[in-house]
Write a protein that holds these residues in place. Structure first.
Motif, PDB file in Angstrom:
ATOM      1  N   ASP A  53       0.825  -1.208   0.000  1.00 15.14           N
ATOM      2  CA  ASP A  53       0.000   0.000   0.000  1.00 15.14           C
ATOM      3  C   ASP A  53       0.858   1.255   0.000  1.00 15.14           C
ATOM      4  OD1 ASP A  53      -2.412  -1.339  -0.068  1.00 15.14           O
ATOM      5  OD2 ASP A  53      -2.611  -1.410   2.115  1.00 15.14           O
ATOM      6  N   LYS A  54       1.912   1.245   0.796  1.00 18.42           N
ATOM      7  CA  LYS A  54       2.809   2.395   0.845  1.00 18.42           C
ATOM      8  C   LYS A  54       3.458   2.631  -0.516  1.00 18.42           C
ATOM      9  CE  LYS A  54       4.157   2.284   5.730  1.00 18.42           C
ATOM     10  NZ  LYS A  54       5.296   2.137   6.663  1.00 18.42           N
ATOM     11  N   ARG A  55       3.905   1.556  -1.135  1.00 17.36           N
ATOM     12  CA  ARG A  55       4.543   1.675  -2.446  1.00 17.36           C
ATOM     13  C   ARG A  55       3.569   2.252  -3.464  1.00 17.36           C
ATOM     14  NH1 ARG A  55       5.859  -3.284  -3.037  1.00 17.36           N
ATOM     15  NH2 ARG A  55       7.893  -3.115  -2.024  1.00 17.36           N
ATOM     16  N   ARG A  56       2.320   1.793  -3.392  1.00 25.25           N
ATOM     17  CA  ARG A  56       1.296   2.276  -4.336  1.00 25.25           C
ATOM     18  C   ARG A  56       1.013   3.761  -4.109  1.00 25.25           C
ATOM     19  NH1 ARG A  56      -3.838   3.222  -3.505  1.00 25.25           N
ATOM     20  NH2 ARG A  56      -3.832   2.101  -1.489  1.00 25.25           N
ATOM     21  N   LEU A  57       0.915   4.163  -2.849  1.00 25.94           N
ATOM     22  CA  LEU A  57       0.624   5.559  -2.546  1.00 25.94           C
ATOM     23  C   LEU A  57       1.773   6.485  -2.924  1.00 25.94           C
ATOM     24  CD1 LEU A  57      -1.193   5.091   0.872  1.00 25.94           C
ATOM     25  CD2 LEU A  57      -2.213   5.953  -1.249  1.00 25.94           C
ATOM     26  N   TYR A  58       2.990   6.050  -2.679  1.00 25.49           N
ATOM     27  CA  TYR A  58       4.137   6.872  -3.068  1.00 25.49           C
ATOM     28  C   TYR A  58       4.250   6.960  -4.592  1.00 25.49           C
ATOM     29  CZ  TYR A  58       6.217   7.779   1.482  1.00 25.49           C
ATOM     30  OH  TYR A  58       6.462   8.260   2.757  1.00 25.49           O
ATOM     31  N   LYS A  59       3.889   5.886  -5.261  1.00 20.67           N
ATOM     32  CA  LYS A  59       3.878   5.908  -6.725  1.00 20.67           C
ATOM     33  C   LYS A  59       2.843   6.905  -7.224  1.00 20.67           C
ATOM     34  CE  LYS A  59       3.545   2.867 -10.765  1.00 20.67           C
ATOM     35  NZ  LYS A  59       3.340   1.465 -11.232  1.00 20.67           N
ATOM     36  N   LEU A  60       1.690   6.953  -6.543  1.00 19.44           N
ATOM     37  CA  LEU A  60       0.645   7.905  -6.905  1.00 19.44           C
ATOM     38  C   LEU A  60       1.105   9.338  -6.622  1.00 19.44           C
ATOM     39  CD1 LEU A  60      -2.194   8.626  -7.801  1.00 19.44           C
ATOM     40  CD2 LEU A  60      -3.014   8.098  -5.485  1.00 19.44           C
ATOM     41  N   ALA A  61       1.765   9.536  -5.476  1.00 21.97           N
ATOM     42  CA  ALA A  61       2.274  10.866  -5.130  1.00 21.97           C
ATOM     43  C   ALA A  61       3.291  11.345  -6.160  1.00 21.97           C
ATOM     44  CB  ALA A  61       2.908  10.838  -3.740  1.00 21.97           C
ATOM     45  N   LEU A  62       4.163  10.433  -6.595  1.00 27.06           N
ATOM     46  CA  LEU A  62       5.148  10.782  -7.616  1.00 27.06           C
ATOM     47  C   LEU A  62       4.455  11.089  -8.945  1.00 27.06           C
ATOM     48  CD1 LEU A  62       8.113  11.099  -8.407  1.00 27.06           C
ATOM     49  CD2 LEU A  62       8.163   8.647  -8.940  1.00 27.06           C
ATOM     50  N   THR A  92      11.351  10.923   0.695  1.00 28.24           N
ATOM     51  CA  THR A  92      10.527  10.507   1.833  1.00 28.24           C
ATOM     52  C   THR A  92      10.083   9.052   1.710  1.00 28.24           C
ATOM     53  OG1 THR A  92       8.570  11.441   0.724  1.00 28.24           O
ATOM     54  CG2 THR A  92       9.698  12.820   2.350  1.00 28.24           C
ATOM     55  N   GLN A  93      10.001   8.562   0.483  1.00 28.49           N
ATOM     56  CA  GLN A  93       9.667   7.147   0.309  1.00 28.49           C
ATOM     57  C   GLN A  93      10.789   6.274   0.865  1.00 28.49           C
ATOM     58  OE1 GLN A  93       9.060   5.874  -3.739  1.00 28.49           O
ATOM     59  NE2 GLN A  93       8.236   3.890  -3.126  1.00 28.49           N
ATOM     60  N   GLN A  94      12.024   6.677   0.628  1.00 29.72           N
ATOM     61  CA  GLN A  94      13.165   5.909   1.120  1.00 29.72           C
ATOM     62  C   GLN A  94      13.347   6.084   2.620  1.00 29.72           C
ATOM     63  OE1 GLN A  94      16.449   7.274  -1.270  1.00 29.72           O
ATOM     64  NE2 GLN A  94      15.767   6.202  -3.107  1.00 29.72           N
ATOM     65  N   ASN A  95      13.094   7.319   3.105  1.00 29.57           N
ATOM     66  CA  ASN A  95      13.250   7.587   4.531  1.00 29.57           C
ATOM     67  C   ASN A  95      12.303   8.722   4.936  1.00 29.57           C
ATOM     68  OD1 ASN A  95      14.004   8.007   7.143  1.00 29.57           O
ATOM     69  ND2 ASN A  95      16.103   8.647   6.694  1.00 29.57           N
ATOM     70  N   PRO A  96      11.117   8.385   5.447  1.00 27.82           N
ATOM     71  CA  PRO A  96      10.118   9.400   5.804  1.00 27.82           C
ATOM     72  C   PRO A  96      10.607  10.423   6.832  1.00 27.82           C
ATOM     73  CG  PRO A  96       9.130   7.220   5.762  1.00 27.82           C
ATOM     74  CD  PRO A  96      10.611   7.021   5.658  1.00 27.82           C
ATOM     75  N   GLU A  97      11.608  10.075   7.615  1.00 26.39           N
ATOM     76  CA  GLU A  97      12.105  10.974   8.655  1.00 26.39           C
ATOM     77  C   GLU A  97      13.272  11.833   8.188  1.00 26.39           C
ATOM     78  OE1 GLU A  97      10.387  11.141  11.384  1.00 26.39           O
ATOM     79  OE2 GLU A  97       9.107   9.515  10.646  1.00 26.39           O
ATOM     80  N   GLY A 128      -6.170  15.427  -4.593  1.00 29.51           N
ATOM     81  CA  GLY A 128      -5.409  14.185  -4.737  1.00 29.51           C
ATOM     82  C   GLY A 128      -4.209  14.138  -3.799  1.00 29.51           C
ATOM     83  N   LYS A 129      -3.468  15.244  -3.720  1.00 27.44           N
ATOM     84  CA  LYS A 129      -2.286  15.279  -2.866  1.00 27.44           C
ATOM     85  C   LYS A 129      -2.655  15.186  -1.386  1.00 27.44           C
ATOM     86  CE  LYS A 129       0.577  17.907  -6.100  1.00 27.44           C
ATOM     87  NZ  LYS A 129       1.293  19.186  -6.378  1.00 27.44           N
ATOM     88  N   LYS A 130      -3.739  15.853  -0.997  1.00 25.84           N
ATOM     89  CA  LYS A 130      -4.179  15.780   0.398  1.00 25.84           C
ATOM     90  C   LYS A 130      -4.586  14.354   0.770  1.00 25.84           C
ATOM     91  CE  LYS A 130      -5.707  20.434   1.616  1.00 25.84           C
ATOM     92  NZ  LYS A 130      -6.867  21.263   2.048  1.00 25.84           N
ATOM     93  N   LYS A 131      -5.280  13.700  -0.141  1.00 24.14           N
ATOM     94  CA  LYS A 131      -5.724  12.334   0.130  1.00 24.14           C
ATOM     95  C   LYS A 131      -4.535  11.403   0.325  1.00 24.14           C
ATOM     96  CE  LYS A 131      -8.675   8.651  -1.720  1.00 24.14           C
ATOM     97  NZ  LYS A 131      -9.581   8.261  -2.833  1.00 24.14           N
ATOM     98  N   VAL A 132      -3.561  11.511  -0.553  1.00 28.60           N
ATOM     99  CA  VAL A 132      -2.369  10.665  -0.448  1.00 28.60           C
ATOM    100  C   VAL A 132      -1.572  11.031   0.802  1.00 28.60           C
ATOM    101  CG1 VAL A 132      -0.164  10.083  -1.515  1.00 28.60           C
ATOM    102  CG2 VAL A 132      -2.209  10.283  -2.932  1.00 28.60           C
ATOM    103  N   GLY A 133      -1.426  12.346   1.053  1.00 30.64           N
ATOM    104  CA  GLY A 133      -0.657  12.791   2.210  1.00 30.64           C
ATOM    105  C   GLY A 133      -1.250  12.314   3.526  1.00 30.64           C
ATOM    106  N   LYS A 134      -2.578  12.337   3.629  1.00 27.72           N
ATOM    107  CA  LYS A 134      -3.237  11.875   4.846  1.00 27.72           C
ATOM    108  C   LYS A 134      -3.071  10.372   5.021  1.00 27.72           C
ATOM    109  CE  LYS A 134      -6.709  15.547   5.141  1.00 27.72           C
ATOM    110  NZ  LYS A 134      -8.158  15.889   5.020  1.00 27.72           N
ATOM    111  N   GLN A 135      -3.188   9.628   3.932  1.00 29.56           N
ATOM    112  CA  GLN A 135      -3.049   8.173   4.021  1.00 29.56           C
ATOM    113  C   GLN A 135      -1.633   7.779   4.427  1.00 29.56           C
ATOM    114  OE1 GLN A 135      -4.786   7.331  -0.006  1.00 29.56           O
ATOM    115  NE2 GLN A 135      -6.035   5.853   1.108  1.00 29.56           N
ATOM    116  N   LEU A 136      -0.653   8.539   3.944  1.00 27.35           N
ATOM    117  CA  LEU A 136       0.742   8.242   4.288  1.00 27.35           C
ATOM    118  C   LEU A 136       1.174   8.957   5.573  1.00 27.35           C
ATOM    119  CD1 LEU A 136       2.407   8.476   0.758  1.00 27.35           C
ATOM    120  CD2 LEU A 136       2.220   6.415   2.163  1.00 27.35           C
ATOM    121  N   ASP A 137       0.297   9.821   6.098  1.00 29.23           N
ATOM    122  CA  ASP A 137       0.631  10.647   7.249  1.00 29.23           C
ATOM    123  C   ASP A 137       1.926  11.413   6.979  1.00 29.23           C
ATOM    124  OD1 ASP A 137       0.276  11.740   9.760  1.00 29.23           O
ATOM    125  OD2 ASP A 137       1.430  10.170  10.768  1.00 29.23           O
TER     126      ASP A 137
END
Length: 218
Positions: free
Chosen positions: A10-19, A72-77, A139-148
């Motif tokens: 799920d994370k990979r899919r969301l980051y792919k969508l964000a990109l 952030t996909q590689q290291n969110p922090e 779209g960006k808000k939706k992805v950002g919230k899901q990924l926190d």
């Protein structure tokens, strides 16, 4: 939904969508810039021309955003790196140059009484931009919230500036198209210059720190 409850897939899919959203923003700004600069020049509308130049500057910012998503996909922090800081400085400097050009030319146009041939395309382009940018924000808000993701949420919030610029273009183009009111195109240009100056300031502020946006994006 917080990122810690998401599966790796799920994370990979969301980051792919964000990109994908970031890349679409870059491509759209290139197209918008080309069309706006062309019709702004042909129709002698400084507001539309300046709007197009702003779109090209946003391309540089968009490259930094795309890089941020990958980081952030590689290291969110992780903190903002040199690539993003350099993109911010280039963007900020470009905005300042744009401000000088817009203010100088708009004052000259007011002095000479210059008027656009038409602002029809300003109305069309600004309307399309408002709709597309608003869809991108959602779209960006939706992805950002899901990924926190604070970074992606901040990018969504800061995209609102593009809508504000489109609104200025729409208002000035619409009023002129309906009334042929003198100086309204130049006044709209000064509005764009003000927002561009604020964007330039924010770019340099972000380049000096790890904050993402001065706006509240909660």
């Amino acid at each position: 939904m917080k990122s810690m409850t998401l599966s790796v897939t799920d994370k990979r899919r969301l980051y792919k969508l964000a990109l994908g959203l970031a890349i679409f923003t870059i491509i759209y700004n290139i197209a918008e810039g080309l069309i706006s600069v062309y019709f702004g020049y042909e129709d002698e509308s400084l507001t539309l021309f300046g709007f197009g130049v702003d779109s090209f500057i946003e391309v540089v910012s968009g490259l930094g955003i795309a890089h941020m998503v990958l980081r952030t996909q590689q290291n969110p922090e992780s903190s903002r790196d040199n690539f993003e800081k350099t993109a911010l400085r280039i963007t900020g400097f470009s905005f300042y140059i744009l401000v000088v050009g817009l203010v100088t030319t708009s004052l000259y146009n007011i002095w000479t009484g210059h008027k656009p041939v038409t602002t029809f395309w300003g109305v069309i382009i600004s309307t399309a931009s408002i709709l597309i940018m608003w869809a991108l924000i959602i779209g960006k808000k939706k992805v950002g919230k899901q990924l926190d993701s604070e970074a992606i949420l901040a990018d969504a919030q800061c995209t609102k500036v593009c809508i504000y610029m489109s609104i200025i273009l729409l208002i000035s183009s619409g009023i002129y198209q309906l009334t042929n009111l003198p100086y309204i195109d130049s006044i709209g240009t000064l509005g764009l210059a003000f927002l561009s100056f604020r964007e330039g300031q924010e770019c340099f502020e972000k380049a000096k720190s790890n904050k993402y946006c001065s706006c509240d994006h909660k």
